[in-house]
Each structure stands twice: as C-alpha cells, then as structure tokens.
Design an enzyme around this catalytic site. Sequence first.
Site, mmCIF file in Angstrom:
data_model
loop_
_atom_site.group_PDB
_atom_site.id
_atom_site.type_symbol
_atom_site.label_atom_id
_atom_site.label_comp_id
_atom_site.label_asym_id
_atom_site.label_seq_id
_atom_site.Cartn_x
_atom_site.Cartn_y
_atom_site.Cartn_z
ATOM 1 N N ASP A 1 55.766 -73.435 0.668
ATOM 2 C CA ASP A 1 54.600 -74.318 0.630
ATOM 3 C C ASP A 1 55.154 -75.671 1.054
ATOM 4 O O ASP A 1 55.840 -76.338 0.271
ATOM 5 C CB ASP A 1 54.011 -74.398 -0.780
ATOM 6 C CG ASP A 1 52.771 -75.283 -0.808
ATOM 7 O OD1 ASP A 1 52.775 -76.335 -0.142
ATOM 8 O OD2 ASP A 1 51.795 -74.919 -1.492
ATOM 9 N N HIS A 2 54.893 -76.049 2.299
ATOM 10 C CA HIS A 2 55.651 -77.187 2.832
ATOM 11 C C HIS A 2 55.361 -78.500 2.098
ATOM 12 O O HIS A 2 56.161 -79.419 2.139
ATOM 13 C CB HIS A 2 55.453 -77.336 4.350
ATOM 14 C CG HIS A 2 54.160 -77.983 4.748
ATOM 15 N ND1 HIS A 2 52.969 -77.318 4.745
ATOM 16 C CD2 HIS A 2 53.882 -79.243 5.166
ATOM 17 C CE1 HIS A 2 52.000 -78.151 5.145
ATOM 18 N NE2 HIS A 2 52.529 -79.321 5.412
ATOM 19 N N HIS B 1 48.528 -75.918 -1.383
ATOM 20 C CA HIS B 1 49.029 -77.300 -1.472
ATOM 21 C C HIS B 1 48.422 -78.103 -2.626
ATOM 22 O O HIS B 1 49.136 -78.722 -3.409
ATOM 23 C CB HIS B 1 48.761 -78.046 -0.164
ATOM 24 C CG HIS B 1 49.224 -77.330 1.068
ATOM 25 N ND1 HIS B 1 50.399 -76.604 1.110
ATOM 26 C CD2 HIS B 1 48.694 -77.236 2.309
ATOM 27 C CE1 HIS B 1 50.549 -76.096 2.322
ATOM 28 N NE2 HIS B 1 49.534 -76.455 3.065
HETATM 29 C C1 BG6 Z 1 48.675 -76.484 6.648
HETATM 30 C C2 BG6 Z 1 47.251 -76.076 6.942
HETATM 31 O O1 BG6 Z 1 49.221 -75.674 5.647
HETATM 32 O O2 BG6 Z 1 48.702 -77.832 6.240
HETATM 33 C C3 BG6 Z 1 46.639 -76.994 7.982
HETATM 34 O O3 BG6 Z 1 47.234 -74.743 7.413
HETATM 35 C C4 BG6 Z 1 46.773 -78.433 7.556
HETATM 36 O O4 BG6 Z 1 45.278 -76.664 8.174
HETATM 37 C C5 BG6 Z 1 48.218 -78.751 7.189
HETATM 38 O O5 BG6 Z 1 46.353 -79.261 8.629
HETATM 39 C C6 BG6 Z 1 48.347 -80.141 6.616
HETATM 40 O O6 BG6 Z 1 49.696 -80.446 6.476
HETATM 41 P P1 BG6 Z 1 50.199 -81.948 6.509
HETATM 42 O O7 BG6 Z 1 51.661 -81.845 6.249
HETATM 43 O O8 BG6 Z 1 49.852 -82.489 7.854
HETATM 44 O O9 BG6 Z 1 49.443 -82.651 5.430
#
Ligand code: BG6
Length: 495
Positions: free
Chosen positions: A181-182, A244
């Site tokens: 989960d980045h 997230h």
């Molecule tokens: C991803 C989603 O996990 O996270 C995308 O699939 C989203 O839809 C993205 O745009 C948002 O990531 P960040 O790091 O740009 O907030």
Amino acid sequence: KNVPPTIFVIFGGTGDLNSRKLAPALYNLFLDGWLPEQFAIIGTGRSELNDDAFRERLLGDINEFSRTGKVKAKTWDGFAPHVYYQQADVKTAASYKEFGQRIKALEQEWGTMPNVIYYLAVAPEFFPVIATNLAKSDLATDPERTRIVIEKPFGHDLDTARELNRLLAQHFEERQIYRIDHYLGKETVQNIMAFRFANAILEPLWNRNYIEHVQISVTEDIGVGDRAGYYDTSGALRDMIQNHLLQLLCLVAMEPPVDFTADEVRNRKVDVLRAMRRFSPDDVRESAVRGQYAPGWMQGQEVPGYREEKNANPQSNTETFAAVKFFVDNWRWQGVPFYLRTGKRLHRKASVITIQFKEPPHFIFPREATENLRHNRLVISIQPEESIRLQMQAKRPGVDMLLNTVDMVFDYEGTYTVEAPEAYETLLLDTMLGDQTLFMRGDQVEAAWELVMPILTSWQNRTSQNFPNYSADSWGPESAEALIARDGFHWFTLP
Ligand code: BG6
C-alpha cells in the site's frame, strides 16, 4: 542497515508501474548508496528486448520520472550493468526455468546465495498464475531468501481477497509476502507514528474526551486518465478507501504498539479495523455517499466527464468520489466520528488529516471576539504540502481583546534541506531488508474488505444514481457536504 546480495525480478518490467515508480526508485536507491555490489534487476515482459534495449528504455523512464532529475552518464554506467531483461510468458513453465538458470548463473558469478525478490507489477489476474508457477518451479522454496511483492488491488472484494490469500499461503509463508500500500511508504504518513508515539504531550489528548471528530480527505484534481479500463471495475471505495484511507485511519486511531516491530504494529492496526462499526443497509444510506464527475473545465481546460473517458462505459455507475462516516467502537474512540472522503477531478490535490478538538469548556471572551473559531485543530498535511499544523486561538495585536486562529507549523521544506525519498524507495528498500512493518498483512487486507463490503453491496443494489452528480473543479457532490453538515461540521480545505 545493509542490503544483502539481491536479485530483483520485476514481472511487468515493460509496464507503467516499473517505468514511473519502480525503476526510478531503484535507481535512486543506487544513487544513495543503498544497493550492494552484488545486485541485479531482471525485468520481464512479453516483448522481445535484449538487455541493452531494456536499459535504454529504463534510462528514458528514469530521466522522465525520477525525483532526482536527469541521469548523469557516469552514474548510469555504474547502474546499467546491474539491469537485465528476460522475455517471458508467465503462463509457461519454460519461462520460469529460464529465470532459474539466470539466477543460478548470478549465484555462481557472485559466489554467494542472494536474496531473490519477485515483484508482481502486473494486472491482478496474473497474481495467481505467477505465484503458483514460482512455487512449482522451486524458485521460492527458501523462506529466508525469497520474497514476493504483490501490488494492489489485492482482491476485488472480500471473497477474492481471501481466495488470493489462501493461494499465496499454499506456496509462501506470510513472512515472504509483501502486500503493497504505497501510502504507507510516504514520508509524511510514516511520520504519523513518530509524531504520535515519540511525543508524550499528545497521548493524554488523543481520545474521545478531547477529540470531537476526525477528517481524512484525499482529493485529487486528475481524472481517471487512461485507466478507466481498470477503474470502471473498481471505483473510489475500492481504489482508495479500502486501502489508503483506512490505513491512514488506522495510524490515527491505533493504540500505542509495544515496539516498532512489524507484527506488533500490524496487530494494533488490525485491532482498529476490528473495532470499526459495521454498516447495516440503512447505515449505508445514512453514512456513505458517492459521486461521479461531469464534464467541465479545470484550470482553463475543457475536461471530459467520467463516462466520456477512454474505455469507460458511457452508462457507467462507477463512483469517482466517495465519502463515508465511520466509528471506531472502543474505549478510546467511542462516539467520535471519522469522516473519510476521496475523489477525482476535485478542485485541488490534497491529502489531509484533520483532528478537531472539542471547544474549551467555558469561554470567557465575548462572542464577537472570536469569529466563532473556538476549536483547536491538528492538521496533518500529507501531500502535496507536507506539514503538521496546530491551530490555536491567540490574541490579535491591538487594544481590544480580539482573538484569531493562528498556526503553529512544522513544515518539512522549511525544517529539512534533504529531499525525502519517494514512497517506493522506502518500500523497495524494506523488501530487500526484510522489514514488513510498512506492508499489509493478510488479515489486515481482509479486515478492511470486511468493513467496506456492506457499502459495496448496498451501492451495487441501488444503481439508480443521478450520475454524473458533481462538476469538475468542485469539492464533490452536495450530498457529501450534507453528510457532514448533519453533524454540525463541514469539510476542511487548506487555506
Ligand atoms: C492509487 C490509485 O492507488 O493511488 C489511483 O489507484 C490514485 O487511482 C493514486 O490516483 C493516488 O496516489 P498518490 O500517491 O498520487 O496520492
């Protein structure tokens, strides 16, 4: 911290994730001196490429997407020889045999047994076949040295997530499985734990006695772009809230762990998910709203509505916005609402957690002195602004006793000169070091699915929406305002 000799196999080596995130992250880890001499990246894909062509490709990607800017020739000459490419059909045993041979050859060349990490940067339908074939080909038998990294989405719903967990468990030990989960790798997100658990002054206030409500808002200005093929089967609840935003909620709501070890931290997060109130169909109507963006204008440019995006179903009922009110039913949080919202094509990109404290129990100043600002708020801004601000009331300079809200601010940019690593740098390094703290454990993923399932089901059964129901460049549908206004609050936006 030392990274042992490592072979990093990327399934989906020619894909978007590798181009934008993985390759730049690995390169920056190399730049920062994290990668050992005995290190290899093997990209795989269906295209026929040789090592050199693959290296050229990555060079272009890194130049375009790395936070550290254009690659210098000298560092590239150091990095490129670590990169290899292997054409592969993930469904056939022969491809895995070839991996095995590559890995063997590197082992012999290095005179050591390296760790091998298999990164599944591919569409989810390939997760089972790759995991199974790795196991069948004996490429992941040693739990000490081999790991598998699974990208999101982890399952499409509770049943499919369970099924995937079961399949992985047949072939791998949990300590080998790294579910990404980045958000958990973001610097500002990691700091939530540091902030909460390394400062004694917060803990006494961090509960229902002092906190009135919590908002977690992740707004994006982008639309779905060319991802509608995936997004149309997903929607905001699956794409963002299930993973997230609920992880952010866990970080805010968790009990202090005994120490900073992977299972201890993850146990405390699972406790939160388990304590969260389950929705009945009526609750869903009351506590969850959805939206879909209409065509419109953003920053002077005409933008399509969601239904007009490439590969989106023109009658799609997929939500591109979701807002949900949750409760955590335990001693610490009883009665404190947690409002979560996320959406695309909104006015501004901002990920912000706001903790609103209760008003002072008795107010000695005249009403007109206060501009109705009586709450303290702790505002944790995750991106793009990276800061934590505590909003306090203070006296405005002048002969009258007038009050103002002022901010006590910690901002990263003003405090530190070093640039923070990107989420993927942290997470990839952790996979190499064998640290699972920032990765999702199987039960965590399932607990999060369990929680959102009633909303998904209810929404699926009630498809008649007035979609599209919010315009580009807005803050989402009116119903999202109504959801929070019923409780006497409103959504905060950064100034
Ligand atoms: C991803 C989603 O996990 O996270 C995308 O699939 C989203 O839809 C993205 O745009 C948002 O990531 P960040 O790091 O740009 O907030």
